[in-house]
Design a protein around this motif. Structure first.
Motif, PDB file in Angstrom:
ATOM      1  N   ARG A 221      -2.195  -9.314   3.317  1.00  0.00           N
ATOM      2  CA  ARG A 221      -1.303  -8.408   3.349  1.00  0.00           C
ATOM      3  C   ARG A 221      -1.356  -7.125   4.289  1.00  0.00           C
ATOM      4  O   ARG A 221      -2.658  -6.737   4.444  1.00  0.00           O
ATOM      5  CB  ARG A 221      -1.053  -7.896   2.034  1.00  0.00           C
ATOM      6  N   PHE A 222      -0.117  -6.609   4.740  1.00  0.00           N
ATOM      7  CA  PHE A 222      -0.205  -5.360   5.379  1.00  0.00           C
ATOM      8  C   PHE A 222      -0.185  -4.235   4.608  1.00  0.00           C
ATOM      9  O   PHE A 222       0.498  -4.326   3.510  1.00  0.00           O
ATOM     10  CB  PHE A 222       0.951  -5.311   6.529  1.00  0.00           C
ATOM     11  N   ASP A 243       0.897  -3.071  -5.386  1.00  0.00           N
ATOM     12  CA  ASP A 243      -0.022  -1.793  -5.359  1.00  0.00           C
ATOM     13  C   ASP A 243       1.097  -0.601  -4.989  1.00  0.00           C
ATOM     14  O   ASP A 243       0.546   0.033  -4.068  1.00  0.00           O
ATOM     15  CB  ASP A 243      -1.154  -1.910  -4.682  1.00  0.00           C
ATOM     16  N   LEU A 244       2.122  -0.692  -5.762  1.00  0.00           N
ATOM     17  CA  LEU A 244       3.143   0.451  -5.231  1.00  0.00           C
ATOM     18  C   LEU A 244       3.085   1.563  -5.688  1.00  0.00           C
ATOM     19  O   LEU A 244       2.708   1.696  -7.156  1.00  0.00           O
ATOM     20  CB  LEU A 244       4.612  -0.441  -5.605  1.00  0.00           C
ATOM     21  N   THR A 245       3.069   2.581  -5.016  1.00  0.00           N
ATOM     22  CA  THR A 245       3.008   3.836  -5.506  1.00  0.00           C
ATOM     23  C   THR A 245       3.905   4.756  -5.192  1.00  0.00           C
ATOM     24  O   THR A 245       4.359   4.788  -3.708  1.00  0.00           O
ATOM     25  CB  THR A 245       1.743   4.559  -5.052  1.00  0.00           C
ATOM     26  N   ALA A 251       6.625   6.425  -0.560  1.00  0.00           N
ATOM     27  CA  ALA A 251       6.049   5.360  -1.131  1.00  0.00           C
ATOM     28  C   ALA A 251       4.731   4.557  -0.195  1.00  0.00           C
ATOM     29  O   ALA A 251       5.033   4.542   1.033  1.00  0.00           O
ATOM     30  CB  ALA A 251       6.966   4.291  -1.536  1.00  0.00           C
ATOM     31  N   THR A 252       3.784   3.937  -0.934  1.00  0.00           N
ATOM     32  CA  THR A 252       2.802   3.300  -0.287  1.00  0.00           C
ATOM     33  C   THR A 252       2.747   1.879  -1.311  1.00  0.00           C
ATOM     34  O   THR A 252       2.805   1.991  -2.397  1.00  0.00           O
ATOM     35  CB  THR A 252       1.493   4.005  -0.355  1.00  0.00           C
ATOM     36  N   PHE A 253       2.469   0.940  -0.456  1.00  0.00           N
ATOM     37  CA  PHE A 253       2.460  -0.376  -0.872  1.00  0.00           C
ATOM     38  C   PHE A 253       1.835  -1.299   0.107  1.00  0.00           C
ATOM     39  O   PHE A 253       1.406  -1.281   1.130  1.00  0.00           O
ATOM     40  CB  PHE A 253       3.554  -0.932  -1.499  1.00  0.00           C
ATOM     41  N   GLN A 254       1.181  -2.523  -0.419  1.00  0.00           N
ATOM     42  CA  GLN A 254       1.007  -3.700   0.315  1.00  0.00           C
ATOM     43  C   GLN A 254       2.026  -4.747   0.073  1.00  0.00           C
ATOM     44  O   GLN A 254       2.940  -4.953  -0.910  1.00  0.00           O
ATOM     45  CB  GLN A 254      -0.446  -4.372  -0.212  1.00  0.00           C
ATOM     46  N   ALA A 255       2.004  -5.618   1.141  1.00  0.00           N
ATOM     47  CA  ALA A 255       3.352  -6.353   1.219  1.00  0.00           C
ATOM     48  C   ALA A 255       2.703  -7.829   1.880  1.00  0.00           C
ATOM     49  O   ALA A 255       2.114  -7.931   2.693  1.00  0.00           O
ATOM     50  CB  ALA A 255       4.504  -5.780   2.031  1.00  0.00           C
ATOM     51  N   LYS A 259       7.443 -11.206   3.451  1.00  0.00           N
ATOM     52  CA  LYS A 259       8.364 -10.758   2.862  1.00  0.00           C
ATOM     53  C   LYS A 259       8.730  -9.351   3.530  1.00  0.00           C
ATOM     54  O   LYS A 259       9.653  -8.585   2.815  1.00  0.00           O
ATOM     55  CB  LYS A 259       7.650 -10.234   1.296  1.00  0.00           C
ATOM     56  N   VAL A 260       8.427  -9.131   4.606  1.00  0.00           N
ATOM     57  CA  VAL A 260       8.736  -7.947   5.286  1.00  0.00           C
ATOM     58  C   VAL A 260      10.316  -7.713   5.558  1.00  0.00           C
ATOM     59  O   VAL A 260      10.969  -6.777   5.446  1.00  0.00           O
ATOM     60  CB  VAL A 260       8.237  -7.907   6.587  1.00  0.00           C
TER      61      VAL A 260
END
Length: 293
Positions: A221-222, A243-245, A251-255, A259-260
């Motif tokens: 994940r990026f 890991d969405l905040t 917002a910060t997250f991994q994806a 799914k980009v």
């Protein structure tokens, strides 16, 4: 052209199977990073390649020659640096470098002197007085001054300070620019990431992943950080976001990489002010495999 080729290599020591099924290759002009923790099989693989150990089964070739049967011919065109160098205590550093170079058939004294200066080595001291780092410099200078076609480095910067590591990396870049091939086994992942064209990850005697950094990054994940006009709450419903905040409009997250597009479509109605993405480092890819994910 394949400078080095291993297919389905296996090697056991009694009941312990050090190599189960190792396959990898190094092409002409390529730097391959060979990584894994202690006991994974890196050094055993390299010892087979050097003709020090005989494999139980599989194929191992350098320059198209069998590494066990034609070791003498192969050694004329390779340079090797181990992670722990043992030297003759009564000889000076300069004498040992000259001995190594003469064994390899190298006469490039100008390159030797340049490397001695770069690595800040006193060649007049007896080897018995050298620290681990200085012993390592002896092997590095002798190998880097050689005119080999394939360089095999097994933890080559072990014992060196960061400044000397940088000198080594600079010299490897020069070798690479000359179209030489390199197998680099290193625990310094940033070094591997900076120098290598491809990476092979070995785990419990098996190469579990191999490819370019870009190819390996597709497997994980990026990390993203985004700032929008209004709070992007819909990200909570998007599959592939982890890991969405969310803190107000940030917002910060991994994806997941596939799914980009869906994520971008979700963010557009919120008015994107800022979007940053960071690809995973080699260390993150490495830890992903060793955490068993």
């Amino acid at each position: 052209m394949k400078m080095l080729e291993i297919k389905h290599l296996s090697k056991s020591f009694g009941k312990t199977q050090a190599l189960k099924d190792v396959s990898l290759e190094v092409k002409s002009g390529e730097v391959l990073g060979f990584i894994g923790p202690n006991g994974a099989g890196k050094s055993t693989t390299i010892r087979v390649l050097l003709g020090i150990l005989k494999a139980d089964s599989g194929v191992a070739k350098i320059f198209g020659k069998d590494v066990w049967k034609e070791a003498i011919e192969i050694h004329k065109r390779i340079a090797y640096v181990p992670g722990d160098v043992n030297l003759w205590g009564n000889l000076s550093g300069g004498e040992i470098i000259d001995l190594f170079m003469s064994l390899q058939g190298t006469k490039n004294k100008e390159k030797r002197d340049e490397l001695i200066q770069k690595f800040e080595l006193d060649p007049k001291k007896k080897a018995r007085s050298y620290s681990k780092g200085n012993r390592q410099k002896i092997a590095l200078i002798a190998s880097l001054a050689s005119e080999a076609d394939l360089y095999i480095f097994d933890e080559p910067t072990s014992g060196l300070d960061p400044l000397m590591e940088a000198v080594f990396q600079e010299e490897v870049a020069k070798i690479k620019a000359q179209g030489k091939s390199i197998l680099l086994s290193s625990h310094i992942l940033s070094e591997v990431e900076r120098l290598c064209d491809r990476v092979a990850i070995i785990r419990q005697g098996v190469v579990i992943e191999e490819g370019t950094m870009e190819e390996l990054r597709h497997l994980t994940r990026f990390e993203y950080s985004v700032e929008t006009n209004t709070s992007p709450v819909a990200l909570r419903e998007v599959e592939g976001v982890h890991d969405l905040t969310i803190n107000e409009n940030k917002a910060t997250f991994q994806a997941d990489s596939d799914k980009v597009n869906e994520i971008l479509q979700t963010l557009l109605p919120y008015g994107v002010l800022k979007l940053e993405s960071n690809p995973p480092t080699l260390e993150e890819l490495f830890m992903r495999h060793y955490e068993g994910k």
